[in-house]
Design a protein around this motif. Structure first.
Motif, short mmCIF file in Angstrom:
data_model
loop_
_atom_site.label_atom_id
_atom_site.label_comp_id
_atom_site.label_asym_id
_atom_site.label_seq_id
_atom_site.Cartn_x
_atom_site.Cartn_y
_atom_site.Cartn_z
N SER A 132 -23.63 -23.71 -24.54
CA SER A 132 -24.15 -24.85 -23.78
C SER A 132 -23.48 -24.95 -22.40
CB SER A 132 -23.94 -26.15 -24.55
OG SER A 132 -22.56 -26.39 -24.78
N ARG B 53 -22.46 -37.71 -18.60
CA ARG B 53 -23.10 -38.41 -19.72
C ARG B 53 -23.96 -37.40 -20.48
NH1 ARG B 53 -23.66 -42.27 -15.38
NH2 ARG B 53 -22.43 -44.16 -15.79
N PRO B 54 -23.35 -36.58 -21.32
CA PRO B 54 -24.11 -35.55 -22.04
C PRO B 54 -25.06 -36.14 -23.08
CG PRO B 54 -21.87 -35.65 -22.84
CD PRO B 54 -21.93 -36.56 -21.66
N ASP B 55 -26.06 -35.35 -23.46
CA ASP B 55 -27.01 -35.81 -24.48
C ASP B 55 -26.32 -36.00 -25.83
OD1 ASP B 55 -29.10 -35.74 -22.66
OD2 ASP B 55 -29.66 -33.68 -23.16
N THR B 56 -25.33 -35.16 -26.12
CA THR B 56 -24.54 -35.30 -27.33
C THR B 56 -23.06 -35.24 -26.97
OG1 THR B 56 -24.58 -32.91 -27.75
CG2 THR B 56 -26.33 -34.24 -28.76
N GLU C 85 -25.03 -24.49 -18.66
CA GLU C 85 -24.81 -25.45 -17.58
C GLU C 85 -24.32 -24.74 -16.31
OE1 GLU C 85 -21.76 -29.12 -16.59
OE2 GLU C 85 -22.48 -28.91 -18.65
N ASP D 216 -18.96 -39.27 -23.37
CA ASP D 216 -18.98 -39.30 -21.91
C ASP D 216 -17.61 -38.86 -21.40
OD1 ASP D 216 -21.48 -40.36 -22.24
OD2 ASP D 216 -20.97 -42.36 -21.49
#
Length: 354
Positions: free
Chosen positions: A56, A141-144, A60, A147
């Motif tokens: 992931s 502020r990631p989806d999972t 990014e 923060d």
């Protein structure tokens, strides 16, 4: 207006990436001159390790590179420069130029018992003075996952930070003689900041196939803390107990010593002086340690707060103080002695009922 702002950031990342690749190619930081193409080939060779470690974060980094108009190899160099030069020296059989100063961060972790029940991680972030203009503080502020507030430079996934689960990570650069084609330290930092406890963050660090050497300081909201002199070949762990731990830019643990690269005697003396000063400033047990006292530590003018000179173009490009139990973070751009700290906050997960 948003598009113009984005284009400006993309141009800044391209410029910074070019500066970083040029520094490596010149050999001033990496043991000998290399063609630009050879530098980028080595960076390309690190990409599989990056992806295997965290798909992931690798995605990014690639998305950032694409948006900024740089190649994935350039993204490796601009983000992981101080690890990457360890890799270049090892792979190309270069020696560490003893006159080189990679950075001069002075960092510390303070236990709850010395800070009225809520400990701290903090540090200066010192680097080649060309880096200062590129310093930013990002709110993630990631989806999972939690923060995070991350002190970093443009084009870099993250360098120092605190997450809303109450995990803080700080760093010092170390000079390693055992660099390899591996994972760059900003990717490791970000993966550590995706964890819920200091122990989990430590596990991330211990399993990483590190490209180069850094010291990592970890603290969580429960007061558990660690200091790790993390070389690719050795990772001695010091557990935080009842007294603050300070660290600068030389190894102190016998297990790490065989893997430390040679450094100039003057540079080593400066690192030892900064460690002595930090220890002394943290040793007064007559009063609790608070954020203001730590800010003053980072402003110490004789060695800890750095200004560039003709010989060593290193300066304090910024500083950070983090308190994971309360979710408070104070950050300063540039030399702390000349600039003010600004306060930021994350609501700790415990306070949200998470």
């Amino acid at each position: 207006m948003g598009d113009a702002h984005g284009r400006a950031h993309a141009e800044e990342i391209r410029r910074y990436a070019h500066e970083r690749v040029t520094l490596v190619a010149q050999g001033l930081w990496s043991g000998g001159p290399l063609e630009r193409g050879a530098v980028l080939e080595l960076a390309d060779a690190c990409l599989p390790a990056q992806e295997a470690f965290s798909p992931s974060l690798h995605a990014e980094m690639l998305a950032m590179a694409d948006a900024a108009g740089i190649t994935p190899a350039e993204a490796v160099v601009v983000g992981g420069f101080t690890d990457f030069v360890d890799t270049v020296r090892a792979v190309s059989d270069g020696t560490h130029p003893p006159e080189t100063v990679e950075d001069d961060c002075t960092a510390f972790v303070v236990p709850d018992s010395r800070a009225e029940g809520a400990g701290f991680v903090g540090q200066t972030w010192d680097m080649h003075d060309a880096a200062t203009d590129h310093v930013v503080l990002a709110r993630l502020r990631p989806d999972t996952g939690p923060d995070a507030l991350v002190f970093t430079t443009v084009g870099c996934l993250g360098q120092i930070g605190m997450n809303s689960a109450g995990v803080c990570v700080g760093i010092n650069n170390l000079t390693g003689n055992d660099g390899r084609l591996g994972v760059m330290w900003p990717t490791v930092i970000r993966e550590m900041l995706a964890q819920a406890t200091a122990a989990e963050a430590l596990d991330v660090l211990l399993r990483a196939d590190l490209a180069g050497a850094h010291n990592y300081l970890i603290l969580d909201a429960e007061g558990r803390g660690f200091n790790v002199e993390a070389m690719p070949s050795a990772r001695p762990v010091e557990v935080l107990a009842g007294e603050p731990l300070a660290h600068t830019n030389h190894v102190t643990h016998p297990a790490a010593e065989p893997f430390e690269g040679e450094r100039d005697a003057e540079v080593m003396a400066n690192s030892r002086l900064r460690l002595e000063l930090a220890d002394a400033l943290l040793s007064d047990t007559g009063q609790p340690i608070d954020a203001e006292r730590l800010m003053e530590l980072t402003r110490e003018p004789t060695a800890i707060c750095r200004w560039p000179d003709a010989k060593y173009r290193v300066e304090s490009s910024g500083a950070v103080i983090m308190r994971p139990r309360t979710g408070d973070l104070w950050a300063c751009w540039g030399q702390p002695a000349d600039n003010d700290y600004q306060h930021f906050s994350l609501t700790p997960a415990a306070a949200r009922g998470a």
